[in-house]
Write a protein that holds these residues in place. Structure first.
Motif, PDB file in Angstrom:
ATOM      1  N   SER A  32      27.259   0.855  29.472  1.00 43.18           N
ATOM      2  CA  SER A  32      27.479  -0.568  29.217  1.00 43.18           C
ATOM      3  C   SER A  32      26.617  -1.339  30.208  1.00 43.18           C
ATOM      4  CB  SER A  32      28.963  -0.908  29.418  1.00 43.18           C
ATOM      5  OG  SER A  32      29.185  -2.292  29.285  1.00 43.18           O
ATOM      6  N   LEU A  33      26.415  -2.607  29.965  1.00 42.24           N
ATOM      7  CA  LEU A  33      25.700  -3.421  30.947  1.00 42.24           C
ATOM      8  C   LEU A  33      26.508  -3.497  32.237  1.00 42.24           C
ATOM      9  CD1 LEU A  33      24.467  -6.357  28.695  1.00 42.24           C
ATOM     10  CD2 LEU A  33      23.049  -4.559  29.697  1.00 42.24           C
ATOM     11  N   VAL A  34      27.837  -3.600  32.091  1.00 42.98           N
ATOM     12  CA  VAL A  34      28.729  -3.734  33.242  1.00 42.98           C
ATOM     13  C   VAL A  34      29.805  -2.656  33.198  1.00 42.98           C
ATOM     14  CG1 VAL A  34      30.365  -5.224  34.446  1.00 42.98           C
ATOM     15  CG2 VAL A  34      28.343  -6.232  33.362  1.00 42.98           C
ATOM     16  N   GLY A  35      30.007  -2.013  34.321  1.00 47.25           N
ATOM     17  CA  GLY A  35      31.034  -0.979  34.428  1.00 47.25           C
ATOM     18  C   GLY A  35      30.818  -0.204  35.714  1.00 47.25           C
ATOM     19  N   PRO A  36      31.687   0.723  36.047  1.00 40.58           N
ATOM     20  CA  PRO A  36      31.475   1.550  37.240  1.00 40.58           C
ATOM     21  C   PRO A  36      30.172   2.348  37.116  1.00 40.58           C
ATOM     22  CG  PRO A  36      33.727   1.760  36.433  1.00 40.58           C
ATOM     23  CD  PRO A  36      32.962   1.031  35.378  1.00 40.58           C
ATOM     24  N   ARG A  37      29.435   2.454  38.197  1.00 39.06           N
ATOM     25  CA  ARG A  37      28.173   3.174  38.157  1.00 39.06           C
ATOM     26  C   ARG A  37      28.408   4.658  37.858  1.00 39.06           C
ATOM     27  NH1 ARG A  37      23.589   2.012  36.940  1.00 39.06           N
ATOM     28  NH2 ARG A  37      22.653   3.518  38.362  1.00 39.06           N
ATOM     29  N   PRO A  38      27.557   5.283  37.019  1.00 36.92           N
ATOM     30  CA  PRO A  38      27.705   6.717  36.738  1.00 36.92           C
ATOM     31  C   PRO A  38      27.247   7.536  37.942  1.00 36.92           C
ATOM     32  CG  PRO A  38      25.734   5.856  35.668  1.00 36.92           C
ATOM     33  CD  PRO A  38      26.428   4.686  36.303  1.00 36.92           C
ATOM     34  N   LEU A  39      28.121   8.362  38.461  1.00 31.73           N
ATOM     35  CA  LEU A  39      27.827   9.154  39.651  1.00 31.73           C
ATOM     36  C   LEU A  39      27.510  10.597  39.266  1.00 31.73           C
ATOM     37  CD1 LEU A  39      30.576   7.578  41.927  1.00 31.73           C
ATOM     38  CD2 LEU A  39      28.143   6.985  41.812  1.00 31.73           C
ATOM     39  N   LEU A  40      27.681  11.524  40.191  1.00 32.69           N
ATOM     40  CA  LEU A  40      27.307  12.911  39.933  1.00 32.69           C
ATOM     41  C   LEU A  40      28.435  13.688  39.259  1.00 32.69           C
ATOM     42  CD1 LEU A  40      25.534  13.765  43.315  1.00 32.69           C
ATOM     43  CD2 LEU A  40      24.487  12.999  41.173  1.00 32.69           C
ATOM     44  N   MET A  41      28.063  14.671  38.442  1.00 31.35           N
ATOM     45  CA  MET A  41      29.042  15.512  37.761  1.00 31.35           C
ATOM     46  C   MET A  41      29.948  16.230  38.769  1.00 31.35           C
ATOM     47  SD  MET A  41      28.679  15.152  34.496  1.00 31.35           S
ATOM     48  CE  MET A  41      29.764  16.497  34.017  1.00 31.35           C
ATOM     49  N   GLU A  42      29.385  16.604  39.905  1.00 28.78           N
ATOM     50  CA  GLU A  42      30.150  17.369  40.894  1.00 28.78           C
ATOM     51  C   GLU A  42      31.275  16.567  41.527  1.00 28.78           C
ATOM     52  OE1 GLU A  42      27.528  17.332  44.875  1.00 28.78           O
ATOM     53  OE2 GLU A  42      26.344  17.618  43.045  1.00 28.78           O
ATOM     54  N   TYR A  43      31.250  15.235  41.358  1.00 35.06           N
ATOM     55  CA  TYR A  43      32.300  14.405  41.938  1.00 35.06           C
ATOM     56  C   TYR A  43      33.585  14.399  41.100  1.00 35.06           C
ATOM     57  CZ  TYR A  43      28.673  12.301  44.945  1.00 35.06           C
ATOM     58  OH  TYR A  43      27.669  12.083  45.857  1.00 35.06           O
ATOM     59  N   PRO A  89      30.286   3.744  31.817  1.00 36.64           N
ATOM     60  CA  PRO A  89      29.623   3.402  33.076  1.00 36.64           C
ATOM     61  C   PRO A  89      28.645   2.258  32.849  1.00 36.64           C
ATOM     62  CG  PRO A  89      28.699   5.412  32.163  1.00 36.64           C
ATOM     63  CD  PRO A  89      29.889   5.063  31.311  1.00 36.64           C
ATOM     64  N   GLY A  90      28.334   1.529  33.909  1.00 39.20           N
ATOM     65  CA  GLY A  90      27.492   0.347  33.757  1.00 39.20           C
ATOM     66  C   GLY A  90      26.191   0.395  34.538  1.00 39.20           C
ATOM     67  N   VAL A  91      25.246  -0.419  34.097  1.00 34.27           N
ATOM     68  CA  VAL A  91      23.995  -0.614  34.832  1.00 34.27           C
ATOM     69  C   VAL A  91      24.308  -1.329  36.144  1.00 34.27           C
ATOM     70  CG1 VAL A  91      21.714  -1.696  34.790  1.00 34.27           C
ATOM     71  CG2 VAL A  91      22.656  -0.689  32.701  1.00 34.27           C
ATOM     72  N   THR A  92      25.255  -2.249  36.081  1.00 36.62           N
ATOM     73  CA  THR A  92      25.771  -2.929  37.271  1.00 36.62           C
ATOM     74  C   THR A  92      27.284  -2.958  37.162  1.00 36.62           C
ATOM     75  OG1 THR A  92      25.634  -4.919  38.653  1.00 36.62           O
ATOM     76  CG2 THR A  92      25.645  -5.250  36.262  1.00 36.62           C
ATOM     77  N   GLY A  93      27.946  -3.378  38.233  1.00 40.08           N
ATOM     78  CA  GLY A  93      29.397  -3.375  38.195  1.00 40.08           C
ATOM     79  C   GLY A  93      30.009  -4.233  39.282  1.00 40.08           C
ATOM     80  N   TRP A  94      31.338  -4.277  39.301  1.00 39.91           N
ATOM     81  CA  TRP A  94      32.059  -5.102  40.275  1.00 39.91           C
ATOM     82  C   TRP A  94      31.796  -4.622  41.704  1.00 39.91           C
ATOM     83  CZ3 TRP A  94      33.537  -9.705  40.552  1.00 39.91           C
ATOM     84  CH2 TRP A  94      34.595 -10.151  41.355  1.00 39.91           C
ATOM     85  N   ALA A  95      31.693  -3.318  41.908  1.00 41.18           N
ATOM     86  CA  ALA A  95      31.394  -2.790  43.240  1.00 41.18           C
ATOM     87  C   ALA A  95      29.970  -3.160  43.666  1.00 41.18           C
ATOM     88  CB  ALA A  95      31.572  -1.275  43.265  1.00 41.18           C
ATOM     89  N   GLN A  96      29.044  -3.196  42.709  1.00 46.39           N
ATOM     90  CA  GLN A  96      27.645  -3.510  43.029  1.00 46.39           C
ATOM     91  C   GLN A  96      27.469  -4.949  43.507  1.00 46.39           C
ATOM     92  OE1 GLN A  96      28.409  -1.149  40.601  1.00 46.39           O
ATOM     93  NE2 GLN A  96      27.634   0.131  42.252  1.00 46.39           N
ATOM     94  N   VAL A  97      28.268  -5.865  42.993  1.00 51.90           N
ATOM     95  CA  VAL A  97      28.129  -7.270  43.408  1.00 51.90           C
ATOM     96  C   VAL A  97      29.042  -7.601  44.579  1.00 51.90           C
ATOM     97  CG1 VAL A  97      27.373  -8.022  41.136  1.00 51.90           C
ATOM     98  CG2 VAL A  97      29.811  -8.125  41.699  1.00 51.90           C
ATOM     99  N   ASN A  98      29.782  -6.593  45.051  1.00 52.08           N
ATOM    100  CA  ASN A  98      30.674  -6.806  46.191  1.00 52.08           C
ATOM    101  C   ASN A  98      30.361  -5.873  47.353  1.00 52.08           C
ATOM    102  OD1 ASN A  98      33.007  -8.833  45.629  1.00 52.08           O
ATOM    103  ND2 ASN A  98      32.775  -7.711  43.705  1.00 52.08           N
ATOM    104  N   GLY A  99      29.092  -5.498  47.469  1.00 56.07           N
ATOM    105  CA  GLY A  99      28.690  -4.691  48.612  1.00 56.07           C
ATOM    106  C   GLY A  99      27.754  -3.548  48.312  1.00 56.07           C
ATOM    107  N   ARG A 100      27.749  -3.086  47.059  1.00 54.91           N
ATOM    108  CA  ARG A 100      26.836  -2.023  46.640  1.00 54.91           C
ATOM    109  C   ARG A 100      26.953  -0.805  47.553  1.00 54.91           C
ATOM    110  NH1 ARG A 100      20.447  -3.378  45.358  1.00 54.91           N
ATOM    111  NH2 ARG A 100      19.906  -1.444  44.286  1.00 54.91           N
ATOM    112  N   ASN A 101      25.866  -0.276  48.044  1.00 53.56           N
ATOM    113  CA  ASN A 101      25.892   0.948  48.851  1.00 53.56           C
ATOM    114  C   ASN A 101      26.357   0.730  50.291  1.00 53.56           C
ATOM    115  OD1 ASN A 101      25.083   2.613  46.774  1.00 53.56           O
ATOM    116  ND2 ASN A 101      22.909   2.414  47.238  1.00 53.56           N
TER     117      ASN A 101
END
Length: 202
Positions: free
Chosen positions: A103-114, A130-142
């Protein structure tokens, strides 16, 4: 308008508008990093189903004397860092959105091992695409801890709406120009997730 219809239309228009830019970036990636131009990796999507995420390469494919791949900081070039800081490396993910894998917005897709490391609450991040961007990305990202990232992901799952998506997309544009939260402290990108603290206590 449904979220899926919104995603499809915006991704299609964006791909057409950004096509010249995509071609220029692809040429520069080939010129600076060689082939392949695209980075492809299997990631967990909606309900944990696998899909192949695509984005522009930002790192060199080099190995140490022991044959092991070098650390991210050693493989990340100045050009790759520019792509990451401006989020231009994420543009090919619009194709994943068009296909319905993201989706354009949603939780970022992480690794399968997680997948096996999440607490039941954290695993709720897979209740949506999963999203290209998400709520976590606009509130601090990495710059956020893994615990905070997952908390924000679950908050989005519980409060998702088209209006919230529009807000996040607008905030994403602002964050991209500000180049905030590109990496975790002392890291080129983000340290690996090794399990949640709450999960370890049980």
């Amino acid at each position: 308008m449904t979220k899926r219809m919104f995603d499809f239309l915006v991704a299609l228009i964006a791909l057409l508008v950004f096509l010249p830019l995509l071609l220029v970036i692809a040429w520069q990636v080939r010129r600076n990093l060689g082939s392949p131009v695209l980075f492809r990796q299997i990631r967990p999507g909606w309900h944990g189903h696998q899909f192949q995420l695509i984005k522009f390469r930002t790192m060199r494919d080099v190995q140490g004397e022991d044959g092991r791949q070098l650390h991210d900081a050693e493989r990340l070039t100045a050009f790759g860092n520019f792509l990451r800081s401006t989020s231009l490396d994420e543009l090919p993910e619009l194709w994943n959105v068009l296909k319905g894998e993201m989706s354009l917005v949603g939780p970022r897709p992480l690794l399968m091992e997680y997948l096996s490391l999440y607490s039941p609450e954290q695993a709720r991040r897979h209740e949506v695409r999963p999203g290209v961007t998400g709520w976590a990305q606009v509130n601090g990202r990495n710059a956020l801890s893994w615990e905070d990232k997952f908390r924000l992901d679950v908050w989005y799952v519980e409060h998702r709406s088209l209006w919230l998506d529009l807000k996040i997309l607008l905030l994403t544009v602002k964050k991209v120009f500000a180049r905030e939260g590109i990496s975790a402290a002392g890291e080129a990108t983000m340290p690996k997730f090794t399990g949640s603290k709450s999960r370890e206590k049980r």
